[in-house]
Design an enzyme around this catalytic site. Structure first.
Site, PDB file in Angstrom:
ATOM      1  N   THR A  94       0.742   4.997   1.915  1.00 23.41           N
ATOM      2  CA  THR A  94      -0.263   5.506   3.463  1.00 23.41           C
ATOM      3  C   THR A  94      -1.065   6.686   2.407  1.00 23.41           C
ATOM      4  O   THR A  94      -2.610   7.012   3.093  1.00 23.41           O
ATOM      5  CB  THR A  94       0.426   5.940   4.238  1.00 23.41           C
ATOM      6  OG1 THR A  94       0.995   6.996   2.947  1.00 23.41           O
ATOM      7  CG2 THR A  94       1.329   5.059   4.969  1.00 23.41           C
ATOM      8  N   ASP A 138      -3.540   2.396  -4.573  1.00 27.44           N
ATOM      9  CA  ASP A 138      -2.226   2.321  -4.455  1.00 27.44           C
ATOM     10  C   ASP A 138      -1.788   0.743  -4.372  1.00 27.44           C
ATOM     11  O   ASP A 138      -2.913  -0.517  -4.174  1.00 27.44           O
ATOM     12  CB  ASP A 138      -2.737   2.740  -2.756  1.00 27.44           C
ATOM     13  CG  ASP A 138      -3.581   2.008  -1.559  1.00 27.44           C
ATOM     14  OD1 ASP A 138      -4.312   1.701  -2.333  1.00 27.44           O
ATOM     15  OD2 ASP A 138      -3.135   1.273  -0.718  1.00 27.44           O
ATOM     16  N   HIS A 191      -2.562  -3.549  -3.106  1.00 26.59           N
ATOM     17  CA  HIS A 191      -4.295  -2.952  -3.224  1.00 26.59           C
ATOM     18  C   HIS A 191      -4.770  -2.823  -3.928  1.00 26.59           C
ATOM     19  O   HIS A 191      -6.174  -3.364  -4.434  1.00 26.59           O
ATOM     20  CB  HIS A 191      -4.210  -1.847  -1.700  1.00 26.59           C
ATOM     21  CG  HIS A 191      -5.170  -1.795  -1.279  1.00 26.59           C
ATOM     22  ND1 HIS A 191      -5.372  -0.715  -0.034  1.00 26.59           N
ATOM     23  CD2 HIS A 191      -6.603  -2.195  -0.564  1.00 26.59           C
ATOM     24  CE1 HIS A 191      -6.407  -0.940   0.502  1.00 26.59           C
ATOM     25  NE2 HIS A 191      -7.016  -2.453   0.080  1.00 26.59           N
ATOM     26  N   GLU A 244       2.503  -0.711   4.711  1.00 26.60           N
ATOM     27  CA  GLU A 244       2.209   0.619   3.887  1.00 26.60           C
ATOM     28  C   GLU A 244       3.177   1.452   3.898  1.00 26.60           C
ATOM     29  O   GLU A 244       4.387   0.988   5.533  1.00 26.60           O
ATOM     30  CB  GLU A 244       1.553   1.366   5.389  1.00 26.60           C
ATOM     31  CG  GLU A 244       0.352   0.578   5.281  1.00 26.60           C
ATOM     32  CD  GLU A 244      -0.880   1.427   4.878  1.00 26.60           C
ATOM     33  OE1 GLU A 244      -0.772   1.891   3.876  1.00 26.60           O
ATOM     34  OE2 GLU A 244      -1.676   0.975   4.377  1.00 26.60           O
ATOM     35  N   HIS A 278       0.735  -0.764  -0.519  1.00 26.30           N
ATOM     36  CA  HIS A 278       0.432  -0.193  -0.120  1.00 26.30           C
ATOM     37  C   HIS A 278       1.200   1.416   0.188  1.00 26.30           C
ATOM     38  O   HIS A 278       1.870   1.140   0.703  1.00 26.30           O
ATOM     39  CB  HIS A 278      -0.607   0.096   1.140  1.00 26.30           C
ATOM     40  CG  HIS A 278      -1.488  -0.837   1.478  1.00 26.30           C
ATOM     41  ND1 HIS A 278      -3.113  -1.011   1.661  1.00 26.30           N
ATOM     42  CD2 HIS A 278      -1.177  -2.318   2.189  1.00 26.30           C
ATOM     43  CE1 HIS A 278      -3.619  -2.238   1.905  1.00 26.30           C
ATOM     44  NE2 HIS A 278      -2.410  -2.896   2.422  1.00 26.30           N
TER      45      HIS A 278
HETATM   46 ZN   LIG Z   1      -4.422   0.267   0.919  1.00 27.09          ZN
END
Ligand SMILES: [Zn+2]
Length: 262
Positions: free
Chosen positions: A43, A161, A151, A104, A41
């Site tokens: 952030t 992302d 993601h 993340e 991901h």
């Molecule tokens: Zn995400």
């Protein structure tokens, strides 16, 4: 004193308060890690905001990789579930929080610029840290290369992302994910330049690749979002969600059985 304790234990055992002794001498051959997927991901916010949300909010991730200075933080133990995937699907698997490790990566994400939505570059040192982290997780849990995902792969209608600036090719070069062979893509592209496949062909290939898609045969908004997610990853120079010959060739090569192993 000892006798009193023994008596107490006997009484507790009688009412079911003492757990039974467990014998670990037999072990099952059929077992593997609960972590089957690795989800990446960005952030999409400031460092302070991201840290607060991921540590105090209803969402979380196992790791958070800061950009400046580069630092890997572990927020959730790998044996625990983190809440980073949300409603998502890949190859029919929908319980992705329960079956994944989430990373993340600190990055401003998609922001409004003068010419529309802009994405921000990832510093090389941060990507080096992500690659090393991914290698360790893969080694610990035996995660398959085709299960290292963004993601946007598992939730293409809600998420973009880690975005088109994330260097997926670097992960491929490190032997971590499958990548379409450039010569095979160029060869198939010529055929698709002459005749572009129908939308249903694209939908079928996108489903085969792993996306959850409704095969309507129409270039609807949902199909465009999935095409854009695919293009962001494999052809980040243009991710307009429009079917074209290069996208067809990439899909065709990636879904060929021989492309499964990097
Ligand atoms: Zn995400």
């Amino acid at each position: 004193m000892k006798r009193t304790l023994a008596c107490l234990l006997l009484v507790l055992a009688a009412i079911g308060c003492v757990p039974p002794a467990v014998d670990h001498s037999y072990r099952a051959k059929s077992q593997d890690s609960r972590a089957q997927f690795l989800i990446l991901h960005f952030t999409g916010g400031t460092w302070e905001g991201s840290l607060k949300i991921l540590t105090e909010g209803p969402v979380s991730s196992h790791y958070l990789v800061r950009d400046n200075p580069v630092q890997v933080y572990q927020l959730v133990d790998e044996s625990q579930r983190a809440y980073h995937a949300g409603q998502s699907s890949w190859k029919g698997q929908t319980q992705l929080n329960a079956a994944s490790i989430g990373i993340e990566i600190q990055n401003a994400g998609d922001t409004q610029g003068t010419n529309g939505i802009e994405y921000h570059e990832y510093p090389k040192g941060q990507i080096d840290a992500v690659v090393a982290l991914v290698k360790g997780i893969v080694a610990r849990h035996g995660i398959r290369p085709d299960r290292i995902l963004g993601h946007s792969d598992i939730a293409p209608h809600r998420k973009v992302d880690p975005g088109p600036t994330f260097p997926w090719k670097r992960l491929a070069d490190e032997g971590l994910i499958p990548w379409p062979d450039a010569a095979a893509v160029a060869e198939r592209r010529m055929g698709y330049e002459a005749k572009l496949p129908e939308v249903l062909w694209f939908q079928t290939k996108l489903e085969q690749h792993g996306f959850a898609i409704t095969k309507t045969g129409e270039l609807d908004a949902a199909t465009r979002e999935i095409l854009a997610a695919f293009q962001m990853k494999y052809r980040p120079a243009r991710y307009n969600g429009t079917p074209d010959a290069e996208t067809a060739a990439l899909l065709d090569v990636l879904t060929a059985p021989a492309a499964k192993a990097p």
